[in-house]
Design a protein around this motif. Structure first.
Motif, short mmCIF file in Angstrom:
data_model
loop_
_atom_site.label_atom_id
_atom_site.label_comp_id
_atom_site.label_asym_id
_atom_site.label_seq_id
_atom_site.Cartn_x
_atom_site.Cartn_y
_atom_site.Cartn_z
N HIS A 1 0.30 -1.53 -0.03
CA HIS A 1 -0.23 0.20 0.17
C HIS A 1 0.75 1.36 0.00
O HIS A 1 1.98 1.49 0.76
CB HIS A 1 -0.93 0.07 1.13
N ARG B 1 -11.75 -2.99 -8.60
CA ARG B 1 -10.92 -2.85 -7.17
C ARG B 1 -11.82 -3.47 -6.33
O ARG B 1 -12.53 -3.26 -5.51
CB ARG B 1 -10.96 -1.10 -7.02
N CYS C 1 -1.74 -1.49 -3.86
CA CYS C 1 -3.01 -0.27 -3.69
C CYS C 1 -2.93 0.57 -2.96
O CYS C 1 -1.39 1.16 -2.07
CB CYS C 1 -2.97 -1.55 -2.48
#
Ligand code: SF4
Ligand code: SF4
Length: 363
Positions: A110, A192, A145
């Motif tokens: 992320h 997503r 992400c």
């Protein structure tokens, strides 16, 4: 346990994920390792950690646990994060996470803690996004992400502009879902994945079961079960990430969604409407009060006021301001009392008075 695909990645995740931010006594890794192993045995296959969690020991504890993880039918996926906007620093963060976790690749990595659109711009312009995509090409990251505190419409814009982002991790739960609902729904529409962090309102729901009893349906044995079922029933939410601090927590969370039929769309809509209606005197985070001409992030301050209403301790309030929202009370004092927000508030809240109360809080 219910399972869903994370966006269009082909990765199938259990409805409950294991968050590594609340492992107890990080100086004694054995306890944390036992919790992670219990989560795996209970059928959980998404394991989320980050630098700085648990006195910066969470990733190392995950690394230890992964080396001795019990076997389970579904593949196990690991998630971690980096908040640095500059490409070189982001790369260093990724390499450090890989080393601590003892992995050649992190499945879900992320771009971490994006607070607002300007912050997101800094991750793009600074090179973090490009560095993440390059690392993906090299096989060091499975999926790129974003973890974010942005509002629903801001998340929708980011996802629409960046098809290369394969999913988002965002805070949402039964007591603040309107704040990011548009972003959650957009994520589904755009294919997503969505990981819901803080599914129990950062501990607010279990700590105040009476105050939140209105979210419980007739078949829910307790308010925590109700909160988890509410999230996992949403087809847009891949996984609800629970920060476990004991093996008993793991068992309770998994039990809540075991042999449970997710609510259909109509039931879910009715539930959303009922929760919002019953949310007397508290901010639901819907964001209809915005924009404020002074640029005050009203829902964030009202979220802090919710804690005050529930009798949270000064430490809890301080933590919410500092670590969850990255704010101080100061901006709340910039209100010029124009009244525009109060005229738009869906809950008819006395926002101006509440901002004064938050502004008076001493950090
Ligand atoms: S009353 Fe205060 S917080 Fe509300 S819109 Fe006006 S300046 Fe912003
Ligand atoms: S203050 Fe009112 S309009 Fe603004 S987010 Fe809270 S409930 Fe919604």
């Amino acid at each position: 346990m219910l399972h869903k695909e994370y966006g269009r990645t082909g990765k199938i995740l259990g409805a409950i994920g294991c968050g590594g931010m609340r492992l107890p006594h990080p100086e004694n890794p054995e306890e944390g390792i036992a919790i992670l192993h219990a989560a795996r045995r209970a059928g959980i296959n998404y394991f989320d950690t980050a630098p700085y969690y648990c006195d910066d020991r969470s990733e190392a504890i995950f690394g230890e646990a992964l080396r001795t993880m019990p076997p389970a039918p579904l593949p196990l996926y690991v998630s971690s994060k980096c908040s640095r906007p500059e490409a070189a620093e982001f790369r260093r963060g990724l390499e450090r996470s890989l080393e601590r976790l003892g992995l050649a690749r992190i499945d879900f990595f992320h771009i971490w803690c994006v607070m607002d659109p300007a912050d997101w711009r800094s991750r793009v312009d600074g090179g973090a996004l490009a560095a993440a995509l390059k690392a993906k090409e090299e096989g060091l990251i499975g999926h790129v992400c974003v973890s974010t505190h942005m509002t629903g419409p801001e998340i929708e814009r980011m996802l629409a502009d960046h098809p290369e982002i394969e999913g988002v991790t965002l805070g949402t739960c039964a007591i603040n879902f309107p704040y990011r609902l548009q972003g959650v729904q957009a994520a589904r529409r755009l294919g997503r994945g969505v990981v819901a962090m803080n599914p129990l309102g950062g501990g607010l729901i279990p700590q105040h079961p009476d105050a939140f009893d209105f979210i419980r349906g007739p078949d829910d044995p307790d308010v925590v079960t109700a909160a988890l079922r509410f999230l996992v029933s949403d087809p847009a939410i891949t996984t609800a990430l629970v920060g476990f601090s004991s093996v008993a927590h793991v068992e309770a969370a998994v039990r809540a969604v075991e042999s449970f039929e997710p609510y259909g769309p109509e039931h879910l809509e009715n539930l959303r409407a009922r929760i919002q209606q019953d949310f007397n005197e508290m901010c639901t985070g819907c964001g209809y009060c915005l924009p404020c001409p002074q640029g005050i992030p009203i829902p964030r301050y009202m979220d802090v006021h919710n804690l005050m209403q529930l009798g949270a301790s000064a430490d809890e309030i301080r933590g919410r301001l500092k670590y969850h929202w990255d704010m101080t009370p100061a901006q709340a004092a910039e209100c010029v009392e124009c009244g525009q927000c109060e005229a738009r508030c869906t809950q008819h809240l006395p926002i101006i008075d509440r901002l004064k109360k938050v502004a008076a809080f001493r950090m």
